[in-house]
Design a protein around this motif. Structure first.
Motif, PDB file in Angstrom:
ATOM      1  N   ILE A 335      37.259  51.061  33.008  1.00 27.40           N
ATOM      2  CA  ILE A 335      37.459  49.626  32.760  1.00 27.40           C
ATOM      3  C   ILE A 335      36.656  48.844  33.790  1.00 27.40           C
ATOM      4  N   ARG A 336      35.718  48.037  33.315  1.00 27.14           N
ATOM      5  CA  ARG A 336      34.877  47.258  34.224  1.00 27.14           C
ATOM      6  C   ARG A 336      35.623  46.046  34.771  1.00 27.14           C
ATOM      7  N   CYS A 337      36.353  45.350  33.905  1.00 26.79           N
ATOM      8  CA  CYS A 337      37.141  44.198  34.311  1.00 26.79           C
ATOM      9  C   CYS A 337      38.143  43.901  33.199  1.00 26.79           C
ATOM     10  N   TRP A 338      39.062  42.993  33.484  1.00 25.72           N
ATOM     11  CA  TRP A 338      40.021  42.600  32.446  1.00 25.72           C
ATOM     12  C   TRP A 338      40.447  41.161  32.662  1.00 25.72           C
ATOM     13  N   LYS A 339      40.995  40.551  31.640  1.00 23.21           N
ATOM     14  CA  LYS A 339      41.454  39.166  31.732  1.00 23.21           C
ATOM     15  C   LYS A 339      42.687  38.986  30.857  1.00 23.21           C
ATOM     16  N   VAL A 340      43.618  38.183  31.355  1.00 25.26           N
ATOM     17  CA  VAL A 340      44.822  37.822  30.598  1.00 25.26           C
ATOM     18  C   VAL A 340      44.570  36.503  29.898  1.00 25.26           C
ATOM     19  N   ASN A 341      44.798  36.461  28.594  1.00 24.65           N
ATOM     20  CA  ASN A 341      44.637  35.239  27.802  1.00 24.65           C
ATOM     21  C   ASN A 341      46.035  34.726  27.453  1.00 24.65           C
ATOM     22  N   TRP A 342      46.341  33.527  27.917  1.00 24.19           N
ATOM     23  CA  TRP A 342      47.702  33.000  27.787  1.00 24.19           C
ATOM     24  C   TRP A 342      47.642  31.630  27.136  1.00 24.19           C
ATOM     25  N   THR A 343      48.051  31.561  25.878  1.00 25.25           N
ATOM     26  CA  THR A 343      48.116  30.282  25.172  1.00 25.25           C
ATOM     27  C   THR A 343      49.514  30.119  24.592  1.00 25.25           C
ATOM     28  N   LYS A 344      49.783  28.946  24.039  1.00 22.07           N
ATOM     29  CA  LYS A 344      51.096  28.704  23.445  1.00 22.07           C
ATOM     30  C   LYS A 344      51.300  29.554  22.199  1.00 22.07           C
ATOM     31  N   GLN A 345      50.194  29.955  21.548  1.00 22.05           N
ATOM     32  CA  GLN A 345      50.294  30.726  20.316  1.00 22.05           C
ATOM     33  C   GLN A 345      50.246  32.231  20.532  1.00 22.05           C
ATOM     34  N   ASN A 346      49.615  32.669  21.629  1.00 22.19           N
ATOM     35  CA  ASN A 346      49.363  34.091  21.752  1.00 22.19           C
ATOM     36  C   ASN A 346      49.241  34.495  23.221  1.00 22.19           C
ATOM     37  N   VAL A 347      49.624  35.729  23.496  1.00 25.02           N
ATOM     38  CA  VAL A 347      49.435  36.328  24.809  1.00 25.02           C
ATOM     39  C   VAL A 347      48.775  37.686  24.603  1.00 25.02           C
ATOM     40  N   ASP A 348      47.685  37.933  25.319  1.00 20.94           N
ATOM     41  CA  ASP A 348      47.042  39.241  25.210  1.00 20.94           C
ATOM     42  C   ASP A 348      46.277  39.537  26.481  1.00 20.94           C
ATOM     43  N   ILE A 349      45.821  40.773  26.596  1.00 23.67           N
ATOM     44  CA  ILE A 349      44.976  41.183  27.711  1.00 23.67           C
ATOM     45  C   ILE A 349      43.751  41.875  27.128  1.00 23.67           C
ATOM     46  N   SER A 350      42.582  41.492  27.601  1.00 20.47           N
ATOM     47  CA  SER A 350      41.323  42.086  27.141  1.00 20.47           C
ATOM     48  C   SER A 350      40.708  42.878  28.282  1.00 20.47           C
ATOM     49  N   VAL A 351      40.251  44.093  27.986  1.00 23.67           N
ATOM     50  CA  VAL A 351      39.590  44.939  28.981  1.00 23.67           C
ATOM     51  C   VAL A 351      38.174  45.218  28.513  1.00 23.67           C
ATOM     52  N   GLU A 352      37.215  45.133  29.452  1.00 24.28           N
ATOM     53  CA  GLU A 352      35.832  45.505  29.134  1.00 24.28           C
ATOM     54  C   GLU A 352      35.680  46.977  29.467  1.00 24.28           C
ATOM     55  N   TYR A 353      35.421  47.777  28.432  1.00 23.18           N
ATOM     56  CA  TYR A 353      35.581  49.224  28.537  1.00 23.18           C
ATOM     57  C   TYR A 353      34.279  49.955  28.268  1.00 23.18           C
ATOM     58  N   LEU A 354      34.022  50.976  29.071  1.00 18.94           N
ATOM     59  CA  LEU A 354      32.845  51.825  28.892  1.00 18.94           C
ATOM     60  C   LEU A 354      33.125  52.832  27.786  1.00 18.94           C
ATOM     61  N   ILE A 355      32.778  52.469  26.552  1.00 21.94           N
ATOM     62  CA  ILE A 355      33.087  53.315  25.411  1.00 21.94           C
ATOM     63  C   ILE A 355      32.217  54.568  25.393  1.00 21.94           C
ATOM     64  N   GLN A 356      30.979  54.429  25.872  1.00 20.62           N
ATOM     65  CA  GLN A 356      30.077  55.546  26.082  1.00 20.62           C
ATOM     66  C   GLN A 356      28.992  55.090  27.040  1.00 20.62           C
ATOM     67  N   LYS A 357      28.157  56.002  27.489  1.00 20.77           N
ATOM     68  CA  LYS A 357      27.178  55.667  28.511  1.00 20.77           C
ATOM     69  C   LYS A 357      26.291  54.504  28.050  1.00 20.77           C
ATOM     70  N   GLY A 358      26.283  53.430  28.856  1.00 20.22           N
ATOM     71  CA  GLY A 358      25.456  52.279  28.550  1.00 20.22           C
ATOM     72  C   GLY A 358      26.046  51.316  27.542  1.00 20.22           C
ATOM     73  N   THR A 359      27.282  51.573  27.072  1.00 20.31           N
ATOM     74  CA  THR A 359      27.889  50.714  26.047  1.00 20.31           C
ATOM     75  C   THR A 359      29.267  50.247  26.497  1.00 20.31           C
ATOM     76  N   LEU A 360      29.370  48.934  26.749  1.00 22.93           N
ATOM     77  CA  LEU A 360      30.637  48.313  27.103  1.00 22.93           C
ATOM     78  C   LEU A 360      31.108  47.451  25.949  1.00 22.93           C
ATOM     79  N   ILE A 361      32.389  47.548  25.602  1.00 16.01           N
ATOM     80  CA  ILE A 361      32.949  46.686  24.571  1.00 16.01           C
ATOM     81  C   ILE A 361      34.257  46.094  25.083  1.00 16.01           C
TER      82      ILE A 361
END
Length: 439
Positions: A335-361
């Protein structure tokens, strides 16, 4: 920790002590109202941090300037947004949030906000602390103003646990629902457990404070086994985790564990429990994310169980009752980094992930416990980094409650994976095993 200032409260001159109207900015931590403070209090807070920690404050968001005339509603809203950005940049700096001034400011702000009756040093209360086996401790003669560290020390005295072993445990807020304990969040050192619990009960009536271990590295278990009282606390948690995961993962060891428990062979019980699949994990039942996790195959939002532990986020999908449940392991070291998204409608956490060499999603997990996941990720990263820096000397790290405590390090690297862990990773076909690099 996710700090936000979602709204303000206007105090009229009639209700003000000095007969002047003013605005309170409501500070929330992880979605829960922690305190309400005036702009002038935050300005003093900023000035003191600039004086005490000038280097740490160098890259902090600019504090909104003082205005000499009354603010319009739009200007008040603009100030709220700027203050929120400022406080969010503050809590990203570990030197600041572990400073005594930061802790003192937010503890006092909470007291001023929620203490309806005046307390003095002679007022005493009793607090009930739960263990994960539903056993309760009554901690007596506390002040309502005592912080989390003071309560933890009182628990150690009650249980006769040595301070050296207490560093492996912390206090958490839980919800009691359907005869189960569901974790909500850790208690931080800059808050009063009494006031936080009192406030939480407005949302979760059956809430409580729980004492449990605060580390992820399973090698730390071995340091507790030879002390009877520390071992008993560890056994309570091991038994709880086995009961939580027994229906999720069939295994032949459960019968052996029952025999060891009946014979009160607690040390052997813990050693055997450590080989089970979900040992050392926090399990969150209600989560969802897009599956499959890649950029080429059609994705669908699916519900999953999320198990956090062993330096991974393990997503368990039950896509078809006729088929075996699908599991996806998101390794923390990818996991390169992550962020918490907090709104009145939704709460989630997004992680930037090394799915394979050279590819982050970006992978987004939808759950009300996004802030808790963020806290868990941070504490796992802290342990990994501390071990890689020095695998032999004691290192001071921040545990989940952001309390600075010395955790002795092991000399043989990260926790050893069990046979079940290795089998699960080998069957995880979303990764190119030839490019399974850590970030």
């Amino acid at each position: 920790m996710h700090f936000s200032i979602p709204d303000t409260t206007e105090i009229s001159a009639k209700n003000s002590n000095n007969q002047q109207s003013y605005t309170l900015f409501n500070i929330h931590i992880n979605g829960v109202h922690h305190c309400s403070v005036r702009y002038s209090q935050l300005r003093t807070f900023n000035e003191e941090l600039q004086r005490l920690l000038p280097s740490a404050m160098a890259n902090i968001e600019i504090f909104p300037p003082k205005k000499f005339f009354s603010l319009s509603p739009k200007e008040t809203e603009d100030r709220r947004v700027l203050l929120e950005h400022y406080i969010q940049s503050i809590v990203q700096n570990k030197f600041i949030i572990t400073s005594s001034y930061f802790k003192e400011f937010f503890l006092n702000a909470q007291r001023e906000t929620f203490t309806t009756e005046s307390f003095d040093n002679n007022d005493k209360i009793n607090l009930t602390i739960c263990l994960l086996n539903n056993h309760e401790l009554i901690i007596e003669n506390l002040s309502p103003n005592d912080n989390t560290s003071r309560l933890l020390d009182a628990c150690a005295l009650k249980l006769q646990v040595q301070q050296d072993f207490l560093t492996y445990f912390s206090l958490y807020l839980y919800e009691q629902k359907d005869n189960q304990l569901n974790i909500i969040r850790p208690l931080y050192e800059f808050e009063s457990p009494y006031l936080s619990l009192k406030q939480l009960k407005k949302t979760y009536q059956q809430s409580c404070i729980v004492l449990k271990k605060s580390y992820w590295d399973l090698d730390f278990d071995l340091k507790l086994l030879d002390d009877r009282r520390a071992r008993n606390l560890l056994f309570v948690q091991a038994q709880y985790e086995i009961e939580q995961s027994q229906d999720l993962y069939p295994s032949d060891i459960y019968r052996q564990l029952d025999i060891l428990r009946e014979n009160k062979s607690f040390k052997d019980y813990i050693l055997l429990a450590r080989t089970s699949k979900f040992y050392g994990h926090i399990i969150l039942q209600k989560c969802s994310l897009l599956y499959p996790i890649n950029e080429t195959t059609k994705q669908k939002l699916c519900q999953c169980l999320l198990a956090i532990g062993n330096n991974e986020l393990l997503c368990c999908f039950n896509l078809d009752e006729k088929k075996k449940a699908k599991e996806v392991s998101l390794k923390v070291t990818r996991i390169r980094c992550w962020k918490v998204n907090w709104t009145k409608q939704n709460v989630d956490i997004s992680v930037e992930y090394l799915i394979q060499k050279g590819t982050l999603i970006w992978i987004t997990i939808h759950t009300e416990q996004a802030a808790l996941i963020s806290s868990c990720l941070q504490s796992m990263v802290d342990e990994i980094i501390a071990k890689r820096i020095d695998t032999t000397s004691p290192v001071t790290t921040s545990n989940e409650s952001t309390t600075e405590r010395a955790l002795p390090k092991t000399a043989n690297g990260l926790a050893t994976r069990t046979e079940a862990d290795l089998e699960r990773l080998n069957n995880n076909d979303i990764f190119d095993r030839n490019d399974d690099d850590d970030l």
